[in-house]
Design an enzyme around this catalytic site. Structure first.
Site, PDB file in Angstrom:
ATOM      1  N   ILE A  13       1.500   0.991  -6.613  1.00  0.00           N
ATOM      2  CA  ILE A  13       1.669  -0.250  -7.369  1.00  0.00           C
ATOM      3  C   ILE A  13       0.629  -1.304  -7.017  1.00  0.00           C
ATOM      4  O   ILE A  13       0.609  -2.392  -7.607  1.00  0.00           O
ATOM      5  CB  ILE A  13       3.082  -0.836  -7.167  1.00  0.00           C
ATOM      6  CG1 ILE A  13       3.364  -1.063  -5.684  1.00  0.00           C
ATOM      7  CG2 ILE A  13       4.119   0.076  -7.784  1.00  0.00           C
ATOM      8  CD1 ILE A  13       4.730  -1.683  -5.401  1.00  0.00           C
ATOM      9  N   GLY A  16      -5.614  -2.851  -1.843  1.00  0.00           N
ATOM     10  CA  GLY A  16      -6.472  -3.913  -1.346  1.00  0.00           C
ATOM     11  C   GLY A  16      -7.494  -3.352  -0.396  1.00  0.00           C
ATOM     12  O   GLY A  16      -7.687  -2.129  -0.302  1.00  0.00           O
ATOM     13  N   LYS A  36       3.382   0.078   2.459  1.00  0.00           N
ATOM     14  CA  LYS A  36       1.960  -0.236   2.517  1.00  0.00           C
ATOM     15  C   LYS A  36       1.295   0.738   3.478  1.00  0.00           C
ATOM     16  O   LYS A  36       1.639   0.792   4.662  1.00  0.00           O
ATOM     17  CB  LYS A  36       1.745  -1.678   2.992  1.00  0.00           C
ATOM     18  CG  LYS A  36       0.287  -2.123   2.945  1.00  0.00           C
ATOM     19  CD  LYS A  36       0.175  -3.602   3.245  1.00  0.00           C
ATOM     20  CE  LYS A  36      -1.263  -4.087   3.140  1.00  0.00           C
ATOM     21  NZ  LYS A  36      -1.370  -5.542   3.391  1.00  0.00           N
ATOM     22  N   ASP A 130      -3.825 -16.655   4.189  1.00  0.00           N
ATOM     23  CA  ASP A 130      -4.280 -16.066   2.920  1.00  0.00           C
ATOM     24  C   ASP A 130      -3.273 -16.326   1.808  1.00  0.00           C
ATOM     25  O   ASP A 130      -2.933 -15.436   1.036  1.00  0.00           O
ATOM     26  CB  ASP A 130      -4.515 -14.568   3.091  1.00  0.00           C
ATOM     27  CG  ASP A 130      -5.404 -13.978   1.990  1.00  0.00           C
ATOM     28  OD1 ASP A 130      -6.171 -14.754   1.371  1.00  0.00           O
ATOM     29  OD2 ASP A 130      -5.327 -12.758   1.755  1.00  0.00           O
TER      30      ASP A 130
END
Length: 453
Positions: A13, A16, A36, A130
């Site tokens: 999905i 990075g 992840k 971030d």
């Protein structure tokens, strides 16, 4: 593929620089999760591996509805992975790509939720570093979730990068991060302010040909003017969040959340405590000195701007103009004619949104009056002494200026005084002299065509 004999990867999905995010099923607890996975190409890099584990540790320390929950961390089949709650929704970046702008009140409520979560992060001694639309997830019920702590830093953690390295997304870095200085909780506040800007404007505040150009723009130029009329309270929240000096920003994410909620509801914005004198001077001088050092190299001028609708309260003015208004006996400026005690524009002068730097006026952009515009000059006067030292939102509170740019003058100079409010803005002429323009502002937002006789 099944990781840890438990997590069955079903659909990728997202991806990075550090890893991929998969929709997966936890076969032990029979629930959908997000996994992840650290990319093999960076798995052998000690710094990236440490940062990935730091993300798991940072997220696990926070327990808040607006912060993604961490379930597990491990290594399987040569892959390092992080298991998080699965969010049934979309990122704020996806919503902006689909819808463009978000209404001011909705933006403020969204920012307030994110700020609440950010405070929970900060309470654990963690700086996210971030914050951006891609890292804010929106559930189907509209609630906000902060995610991606891949470059978060704890107060007690050592740096994971070489000295002087800059971590973060260029479009959302604070000035101190651009300069390679340590990020603080107020750096996250700044990044959330830039996110609010993008929600309101429908575009990023800074853009460029490469990441370095984007980062340096905040040291050399103001954010793009927001091309719509916004409530003064909303712009006040935005202006304080985007203070150049960290000491001038909202001191905490909680303060930003309270201000954003008040702006969304139309209530008075709660005052924030001023920075401690003991802390303010060193931070201010350090940042300014660093800014000057960068600008000497870049050859730029550090400015910060915000669009305003000039509906600010005209109370609380301090200081006086110290000079009489009017044309007087001075030479008539180029582009104007003498009209009794003022100067009248020889041709229609229309302007887009006005820009201020920490309350001080910046040169406006002239627009063809046939195009949508927010302001039109109906007269001008010699700039009163001390006017440049007064916040632009308080200029009309000065008796001399209010008398010079009066509603009566507006009515006599225009064909459509009804529905227009007098305002004032200092504008520098081509010969470097200054005039104070009396501006007609439409109470209904942008307008087209000239209203001046």
């Amino acid at each position: 593929m099944r990781l840890g004999d438990r997590y069955r990867l079903e659909e990728r999905i997202g991806a990075g620089g550090m890893g991929e995010v998969w929709r997966a099923v936890d076969d032990v607890l029979s629930r959908v999760v997000a996994v992840k996975v650290m990319l093999p190409g960076v798995a052998d890099d000690p710094d990236f591996a440490r940062r990935f584990q730091a993300e798991a540790t940072a997220m696990a320390r926070v327990n808040h509805a607006a912060v993604a929950s961490i379930h597990d961390f491990g290594r399987s089949h040569g892959l390092t992975y992080l298991v998080m709650e699965f969010v049934d929704g979309e990122s704020l970046a996806q919503r902006l790509a689909r819808d463009g702008r978000i209404a001011p009140a909705d933006t403020m409520r969204l920012i307030a939720q994110a700020a609440d979560g950010l405070q929970a992060v900060h309470d654990q001694g963690i700086v996210h570093r971030d914050i951006k639309p891609a890292n804010l997830l929106i559930r189907r019920d509209g609630s906000v979730l902060i995610t991606d702590f891949g470059i978060a830093r704890r107060d007690d953690a050592s740096k994971l990068t070489a000295s002087g390295a800059i971590l973060g997304t260029p479009s959302y870095l604070s000035p101190e991060q651009v300069l390679g200085q340590p990020a603080t909780v107020r750096s996250d506040v700044y990044s959330l302010g830039l996110t609010a800007y993008e929600c309101l404007a429908g575009q990023k505040p800074f853009d460029g040909d490469n990441p370095y150009a984007v980062a340096l723009q905040r040291l050399q130029a103001a954010p793009r003017t927001i091309g719509i009329t916004l409530p003064a309270a909303v712009l006040g929240v935005l202006e304080k969040a985007l203070g150049t000096d960290p000491a001038h920003r909202w001191p905490t994410a909680t303060a930003l959340a309270a201000a954003a909620r008040a702006a969304a509801d139309g209530s008075p914005i709660p005052p924030s405590p001023p920075p401690k004198k003991a802390d303010q001077k060193p931070r201010h001088l350090t940042l300014i000195a660093a800014l000057l050092a960068v600008l000497v190299v870049a050859g730029g001028v550090a400015v910060w701007g915000f669009s305003r609708d000039n509906s600010d309260s005209a109370t609380g003015a301090t200081g006086t103009t110290g000079a009489k208004s009017g044309a007087g006996s001075a030479a008539v400026p180029a582009g104007f004619t003498a009209c009794d005690k003022v100067y009248c524009p020889a041709a229609p002068l229309c302007w887009g949104g006005m820009t201020a730097i920490n309350g001080h006026a910046q040169p406006p952009g002239r627009i063809d009056c046939a195009e949508p515009h927010s302001y039109q000059t109906y007269a001008a006067i010699a700039l009163p002494a001390g006017a440049l030292d007064i916040r632009t939102s308080l200029l009309m509170a000065q008796p001399d200026i209010a008398a010079a740019c009066s509603p009566e003058l507006l009515a006599s100079r225009t064909n459509a005084a009804a529905g227009f409010t007098p305002d004032a803005w200092p504008v520098q002429q081509s010969d470097q002299t200054w005039l104070l323009h009396c501006l007609a502002r439409s109470d209904k937002g942008e307008t087209t065509g000239s209203i001046v006789k």
